[in-house]
Write an enzyme that holds these catalytic residues in place. Structure first.
Site, PDB file in Angstrom:
ATOM      1  N   ARG A   1       0.837  -1.208   0.000  1.00 23.07           N
ATOM      2  CA  ARG A   1       0.000   0.000   0.000  1.00 23.07           C
ATOM      3  C   ARG A   1       0.859   1.240   0.000  1.00 23.07           C
ATOM      4  O   ARG A   1       2.032   1.222   0.370  1.00 23.07           O
ATOM      5  CB  ARG A   1      -0.923   0.024   1.214  1.00 23.07           C
ATOM      6  CG  ARG A   1      -0.241   0.038   2.579  1.00 23.07           C
ATOM      7  CD  ARG A   1      -0.160   1.372   3.243  1.00 23.07           C
ATOM      8  NE  ARG A   1       0.651   1.337   4.439  1.00 23.07           N
ATOM      9  CZ  ARG A   1       1.927   1.649   4.484  1.00 23.07           C
ATOM     10  NH1 ARG A   1       2.565   2.045   3.402  1.00 23.07           N
ATOM     11  NH2 ARG A   1       2.603   1.592   5.620  1.00 23.07           N
TER      12      ARG A   1
ATOM     13  N   GLY B   1       8.546   1.206   3.396  1.00 22.25           N
ATOM     14  CA  GLY B   1       7.345   1.966   3.733  1.00 22.25           C
ATOM     15  C   GLY B   1       6.148   1.668   2.857  1.00 22.25           C
ATOM     16  O   GLY B   1       5.135   2.374   2.899  1.00 22.25           O
TER      17      GLY B   1
ATOM     18  N   ASP C   1      -1.961  -1.051   7.687  1.00 25.20           N
ATOM     19  CA  ASP C   1      -1.456  -1.819   6.551  1.00 25.20           C
ATOM     20  C   ASP C   1      -2.325  -3.048   6.287  1.00 25.20           C
ATOM     21  O   ASP C   1      -2.637  -3.373   5.135  1.00 25.20           O
ATOM     22  CB  ASP C   1      -0.012  -2.280   6.817  1.00 25.20           C
ATOM     23  CG  ASP C   1       0.893  -1.101   7.145  1.00 25.20           C
ATOM     24  OD1 ASP C   1       0.442   0.036   6.966  1.00 25.20           O
ATOM     25  OD2 ASP C   1       2.030  -1.327   7.572  1.00 25.20           O
TER      26      ASP C   1
ATOM     27  N   ASP D   1      -2.309   5.952  13.083  1.00 30.50           N
ATOM     28  CA  ASP D   1      -3.244   4.817  13.236  1.00 30.50           C
ATOM     29  C   ASP D   1      -3.172   4.257  14.648  1.00 30.50           C
ATOM     30  O   ASP D   1      -4.194   3.968  15.271  1.00 30.50           O
ATOM     31  CB  ASP D   1      -3.021   3.725  12.165  1.00 30.50           C
ATOM     32  CG  ASP D   1      -1.626   3.138  12.111  1.00 30.50           C
ATOM     33  OD1 ASP D   1      -0.697   3.705  12.745  1.00 30.50           O
ATOM     34  OD2 ASP D   1      -1.433   2.095  11.437  1.00 30.50           O
TER      35      ASP D   1
ATOM     36  N   GLU E   1       0.074   9.842   8.680  1.00 26.18           N
ATOM     37  CA  GLU E   1       1.216   8.984   9.020  1.00 26.18           C
ATOM     38  C   GLU E   1       1.454   8.966  10.517  1.00 26.18           C
ATOM     39  O   GLU E   1       1.435  10.016  11.172  1.00 26.18           O
ATOM     40  CB  GLU E   1       2.458   9.527   8.289  1.00 26.18           C
ATOM     41  CG  GLU E   1       3.352   8.452   7.765  1.00 26.18           C
ATOM     42  CD  GLU E   1       2.662   7.577   6.714  1.00 26.18           C
ATOM     43  OE1 GLU E   1       2.176   6.485   7.082  1.00 26.18           O
ATOM     44  OE2 GLU E   1       2.616   7.981   5.547  1.00 26.18           O
TER      45      GLU E   1
ATOM     46  N   LYS F   1      11.862  -2.130  10.073  1.00 26.90           N
ATOM     47  CA  LYS F   1      11.294  -1.459  11.249  1.00 26.90           C
ATOM     48  C   LYS F   1      11.398  -2.274  12.536  1.00 26.90           C
ATOM     49  O   LYS F   1      11.410  -1.723  13.636  1.00 26.90           O
ATOM     50  CB  LYS F   1       9.827  -1.106  10.996  1.00 26.90           C
ATOM     51  CG  LYS F   1       9.601   0.318  10.577  1.00 26.90           C
ATOM     52  CD  LYS F   1      10.089   0.674   9.197  1.00 26.90           C
ATOM     53  CE  LYS F   1       9.242   0.085   8.113  1.00 26.90           C
ATOM     54  NZ  LYS F   1       9.654   0.394   6.754  1.00 26.90           N
TER      55      LYS F   1
ATOM     56  N   SER G   1       5.516  -4.166   2.746  1.00 22.62           N
ATOM     57  CA  SER G   1       5.795  -5.541   2.320  1.00 22.62           C
ATOM     58  C   SER G   1       5.622  -6.499   3.496  1.00 22.62           C
ATOM     59  O   SER G   1       5.190  -7.638   3.324  1.00 22.62           O
ATOM     60  CB  SER G   1       7.222  -5.639   1.768  1.00 22.62           C
ATOM     61  OG  SER G   1       8.176  -5.429   2.782  1.00 22.62           O
TER      62      SER G   1
HETATM   63  P1  ADP Z   1       7.900  -2.490   5.011  1.00 26.10           P
HETATM   64  O1  ADP Z   1       7.866  -1.004   5.088  1.00 26.10           O
HETATM   65  O2  ADP Z   1       8.195  -2.951   3.616  1.00 26.10           O
HETATM   66  O3  ADP Z   1       6.707  -3.144   5.611  1.00 26.10           O
HETATM   67  P2  ADP Z   1       9.347  -3.752   7.193  1.00 26.10           P
HETATM   68  O4  ADP Z   1      10.637  -3.349   7.812  1.00 26.10           O
HETATM   69  O5  ADP Z   1       8.143  -3.681   8.050  1.00 26.10           O
HETATM   70  O6  ADP Z   1       9.184  -2.889   5.866  1.00 26.10           O
HETATM   71  O7  ADP Z   1       9.475  -5.255   6.649  1.00 26.10           O
HETATM   72  C1  ADP Z   1      10.455  -5.609   5.677  1.00 26.10           C
HETATM   73  C2  ADP Z   1      10.812  -7.077   5.788  1.00 26.10           C
HETATM   74  O8  ADP Z   1       9.759  -7.923   5.238  1.00 26.10           O
HETATM   75  C3  ADP Z   1      12.026  -7.460   4.951  1.00 26.10           C
HETATM   76  O9  ADP Z   1      13.245  -7.148   5.645  1.00 26.10           O
HETATM   77  C4  ADP Z   1      11.846  -8.975   4.770  1.00 26.10           C
HETATM   78  O10 ADP Z   1      12.256  -9.688   5.906  1.00 26.10           O
HETATM   79  C5  ADP Z   1      10.316  -9.088   4.661  1.00 26.10           C
HETATM   80  N1  ADP Z   1       9.922  -9.170   3.234  1.00 26.10           N
HETATM   81  C6  ADP Z   1       9.418  -8.196   2.470  1.00 26.10           C
HETATM   82  N2  ADP Z   1       9.177  -8.628   1.197  1.00 26.10           N
HETATM   83  C7  ADP Z   1       9.534  -9.929   1.167  1.00 26.10           C
HETATM   84  C8  ADP Z   1       9.526 -10.951   0.161  1.00 26.10           C
HETATM   85  N3  ADP Z   1       9.121 -10.722  -1.082  1.00 26.10           N
HETATM   86  N4  ADP Z   1       9.972 -12.176   0.506  1.00 26.10           N
HETATM   87  C9  ADP Z   1      10.414 -12.415   1.763  1.00 26.10           C
HETATM   88  N5  ADP Z   1      10.430 -11.515   2.743  1.00 26.10           N
HETATM   89  C10 ADP Z   1      10.009 -10.275   2.462  1.00 26.10           C
HETATM   90  P1  NG1 Z   2       5.463   0.277   7.448  1.00 27.49           P
HETATM   91  O1  NG1 Z   2       6.266   1.409   7.039  1.00 27.49           O
HETATM   92  O2  NG1 Z   2       4.784  -0.384   6.313  1.00 27.49           O
HETATM   93  O3  NG1 Z   2       6.229  -0.755   8.250  1.00 27.49           O
HETATM   94  C1  NG1 Z   2       4.210   1.240   9.739  1.00 27.49           C
HETATM   95  C2  NG1 Z   2       3.059   0.562  10.506  1.00 27.49           C
HETATM   96  C3  NG1 Z   2       1.693   1.238  10.283  1.00 27.49           C
HETATM   97  C4  NG1 Z   2       1.760   2.745  10.461  1.00 27.49           C
HETATM   98  C5  NG1 Z   2       2.924   3.309   9.616  1.00 27.49           C
HETATM   99  C6  NG1 Z   2       3.128   4.780   9.840  1.00 27.49           C
HETATM  100  C7  NG1 Z   2       3.193  -1.852  10.935  1.00 27.49           C
HETATM  101  C8  NG1 Z   2       2.921  -3.206  10.410  1.00 27.49           C
HETATM  102  N1  NG1 Z   2       2.918  -0.827  10.117  1.00 27.49           N
HETATM  103  O4  NG1 Z   2       4.202   0.878   8.365  1.00 27.49           O
HETATM  104  O5  NG1 Z   2       0.721   0.683  11.173  1.00 27.49           O
HETATM  105  O6  NG1 Z   2       1.872   3.110  11.809  1.00 27.49           O
HETATM  106  O7  NG1 Z   2       4.159   2.642   9.923  1.00 27.49           O
HETATM  107  O8  NG1 Z   2       1.989   5.509   9.509  1.00 27.49           O
HETATM  108  O9  NG1 Z   2       3.644  -1.698  12.053  1.00 27.49           O
HETATM  109 MG    MG Z   3       6.145  -3.070   7.654  1.00 28.46          MG
END
Ligand code: ADP
Ligand code: NG1
Ligand code: MG
Length: 480
Positions: free
Chosen positions: A44, A150, A197, A53, A50, A241, A153
Site C-alpha cells: 500500500r 514503507g 497496513d 493509526d 502517518e 522497522k 511488504s
Molecule cells: P515495510 O515497510 O516494507 O513493511 P518492514 O521493515 O516492516 O518494511 O518489513 C520488511 C521485511 O519484510 C524485509 O526485511 C523482509 O524480511 C520481509 N519481506 C518483504 N518482502 C519480502 C519478500 N518478497 N519475501 C520475503 N520476505 C520479504
Molecule cells: P510500514 O512502514 O509499512 O512498516 C508502519 C506501521 C503502520 C503505520 C505506519 C506509519 C506496521 C505493520 N505498520 O508501516 O501501522 O503506523 O508505519 O503511519 O507496524
Molecule cells: Mg512493515
C-alpha cells in the site's frame, strides 16, 4: 449494492499470467505438484495520515499493484515448508507446533528472518483456530513490493501467510476480522503497529483510496480527483522497522503523552489510552487539543524520572505498562512534538478527505462547476496538505531521512508536493502530480536524484520510481 459476499476475501479462478505461471513452475519443481491456490495480498501507499493509526486516528491509504503471491498446497503431515522465488530469502521448514510453541526470534543482529513474518501470520491463525488444525502446508512466495521501504511488504507477507493457513484449514473470516487478526499477529515481530497496513490490504478497492477509521474498523471509499496521479519514488535507503526501536519509541511517546494529558481528568488507572481517546474523553476539537498540548506538555524533553514523578508510578510500572521490551532502556522522551504531530496530522486527513469529496461533487455536477481551473486548485490544496505532513514528520516526528528530504526538495522545485510514506527513516516518498505532468516529473527525479545525486544508471533509475493507480485488495485464486 454490496452483497454479503463482498465482506469476505474473494475466491476466484486464477488468471494466467507470466508471473503466476513462473511461480507454479517453481512450486512444481520444489514440491512435485501444482499449488492448489495462490493468495494475493497487495502493498500500500499511504496518501496522508502517518503515524496516527496507533493513536486511534483515521488514515487514507490505497493498495498498490505490487503484491505478495503465496502459492500453497495442503499436506497431511503437520509441517510447514516455506520457499521464496528470491534466493536471498533462504528455505525454511518446521513442525506445525501449537500457538504457544511458535517462538519468533530475530537473528544475532536483532533483524527478523523473512520467514518470521510468515510465522507471525500462522501463529495468529493458530490462535484463532484454537490449535485445531487439519493440514500442514507447502508454501512458495513471490513478492515484488520493494521491501523495507514503507510500502508495507511486511504486512502483505504476514497477511498472506495467515490467509493461506486459514483457507487451508477451511476457516473463512470476513475482511474486517482477518485484517484485525493480521494486525494483532504482526505485533509478534516486535513492532506495535496500528493496523493501517492490514486493513487496506483486505479492504482496498480498485480506483479509490480508503478512509479507514477504528473501533470498529471501517473503510469508506474516497474517490481521488480525476486529474491527480500519485507517484512513488524510492529513497534508496531501506530500513527494517523491527530491527530498531525507532518505531516503538514513537508509539511509547504517544502513549506517555496521552497519559500526561489525561492527568487533568484525575485518572489513576494503568490502562493504556491513545491520544485519540484523550480527545474523546476531554470532548475537545483537534484545534483545542493542539492548544492543550502546548500548555500541558511545555518541555522539549521529558526524562524517565520526570515522567514517573508526574504520573506517580515507579520505573518498573512505567516499563511494564507503557514501554515495550525494546524501549525500556530509553531515558528521555519527546512528548510535545509527537502529540502535536498526531493532532495536526489527524486534522490534515479530515481536510484531505473533505477536499476529495467536494471535488467529487463538482465533477458529478452537483454544483455544476467541475472546471479544469477548479481541479488545479484542488490538487494544489491536497498537495499543500501533503507537504505540511512531510514537514511535520521531518521536524516534529523526526522520522525522515536525508534522501527522502532531497526527493521532496527536488519535487517542490518543480512545484510538485510530496511526503514520506509509511513509517519513514528511509523508504519512499509519495507525490501528488497532475496527470499530464507525470512523465516529465518522473524524468526529473531520474535525472536529478538517481543519476546526479546517487550515481545510478538511468536505466536502473526507472525501477525506483513509478506512478500508481489505486488497486484491489487481497484475493484467493484457486488453480483448478
Ligand atoms: P515495510 O515497510 O516494507 O513493511 P518492514 O521493515 O516492516 O518494511 O518489513 C520488511 C521485511 O519484510 C524485509 O526485511 C523482509 O524480511 C520481509 N519481506 C518483504 N518482502 C519480502 C519478500 N518478497 N519475501 C520475503 N520476505 C520479504
Ligand atoms: P510500514 O512502514 O509499512 O512498516 C508502519 C506501521 C503502520 C503505520 C505506519 C506509519 C506496521 C505493520 N505498520 O508501516 O501501522 O503506523 O508505519 O503511519 O507496524
Ligand atoms: Mg512493515
Amino acid at each position: 449494492m454490496n452483497g454479503a459476499k463482498d465482506n469476505f476475501v474473494p475466491i476466484i479462478k486464477v488468471p494466467t499470467d507470466e508471473r503466476k505461471l513462473n511461480l507454479c513452475k517453481h512450486f512444481y519443481n520444489e514440491f512435485g505438484c501444482q499449488p492448489e491456490f495462490i493468495v494475493r495480498v497487495p502493498g500500500r501507499v499511504n496518501l496522508i495520515g502517518e503515524h496516527i493509526d496507533y493513536c486511534g486516528y483515521p488514515v487514507l491509504p490505497m493498495a498498490l499493484e505490487q503484491d505478495i503471491l503465496l502459492a500453497g498446497s495442503l499436506i497431511k503431515e503437520h509441517k510447514l515448508f516455506m520457499r521464496n522465488t528470491n534466493s536471498k530469502y533462504e528455505n525454511f521448514e518446521t513442525e506445525l507446533k501449537s500457538f504457544n510453541e511458535i517462538v519468533i526470534s530475530p537473528d544475532a543482529n536483532g533483524k527478523p528472518y523473512w520467514y518470521n513474518y510468515m510465522l507471525c501470520g500462522i501463529k495468529g491463525a493458530l490462535e484463532h483456530l484454537n490449535n485445531d488444525v487439519l493440514y500442514g502446508l507447502n508454501m512458495y512466495v513471490d513478492g515484488n513490493i520493494p521491501p523495507a521501504s514503507g510500502l508495507s511488504s511486511s504486512s502483505a507477507l504476514v497477511s498472506s501467510a495467515c490467509l493461506a493457513f486459514l483457507y487451508a484449514q477451511k476457516s473463512i473470516l470476513n475482511k474486517i476480522d482477518i485484517a484485525g487478526l493480521c494486525a494483532r499477529c504482526e505485533r509478534y515481530i516486535g513492532t506495535q503497529g496500528g493496523g493501517m497496513d492490514q486493513a487496506i490490504a483486505f479492504l482496498a478497492e480498485k480506483y479509490c483510496a480508503q478512509y479507514i477509521t477504528w473501533n470498529p474498523t471501517k473503510a469508506t471509499k474516497v474517490v481521488l480527483p480525476e486529474g491527480a496521479s500519485f507517484v512513488v519514488a524510492h529513497s534508496l535507503a531501506e530500513v527494517n522497522k523491527a530491527a530498531t526501536n525507532d518505531y516503538n519509541r514513537r508509539v511509547a511517546e504517544c502513549r506517555l503523552a496521552a497519559k500526561l494529558l489525561t492527568l487533568s481528568l484525575q485518572t489513576t488507572s494503568h490502562t493504556i489510552i491513545t491520544l485519540g481517546q484523550v480527545q474523546k474523553l476531554l470532548n475537545k476539537t483537534l484545534e483545542e487539543m493542539i492548544v492543550l498540548v502546548k500548555e500541558t506538555l511545555p518541555k522539549d524533553i521529558y526524562t524517565k524520572e520526570e515522567i514517573c514523578a508526574i504520573l506517580n508510578v515507579s520505573a518498573d510500572e512505567l516499563d511494564n505498562f507503557y514501554l515495550t521490551p525494546n524501549t525500556r532502556k530509553l531515558s528521555e522522551f519527546k512528548l510535545k512534538q509527537r502529540a502535536l504531530h498526531v493532532y495536526e496530522e489527524a486534522r490534515r486527513v479530515e481536510e484531505f478527505k473533505k477536499i476529495c469529496e467536494n471535488t467529487n461533487k463538482c465533477v458529478n455536477g452537483t454544483n455544476g462547476t467541475g472546471s479544469v481551473k477548479e481541479d488545479m486548485n484542488t490538487l494544489e490544496r491536497l498537495g499543500k496538505l501533503m507537504s505540511e505532513s512531510h514537514e511535520s514528520l521531518k521536524n516534529l516526528y523526526e522520522c525522515s531521512h536525508e534522501n527522502l528530504d532531497r526527493l521532496v526538495d527536488i519535487s517542490s522545485q518543480k512545484n510538485i508536493h510530496s511526503r514520506l510514506t509509511g513509517a519513514g527513516w528511509g523508504g519512499c516518498i509519495v507525490a501528488l502530480c497532475p496527470r499530464e505532468k507525470v512523465k516529465e516529473y518522473i524524468e526529473t527525479l531520474e535525472d536529478e536524484f538517481y543519476v546526479n545525486h546517487c550515481n545510478i544508471d538511468k536505466s536502473k533509475a526507472k525501477s525506483y520510481v513509478f506512478a500508481t493507480p489505486p488497486n484491489f485488495g487481497a484475493v484467493i485464486y484457486i488453480t483448478n
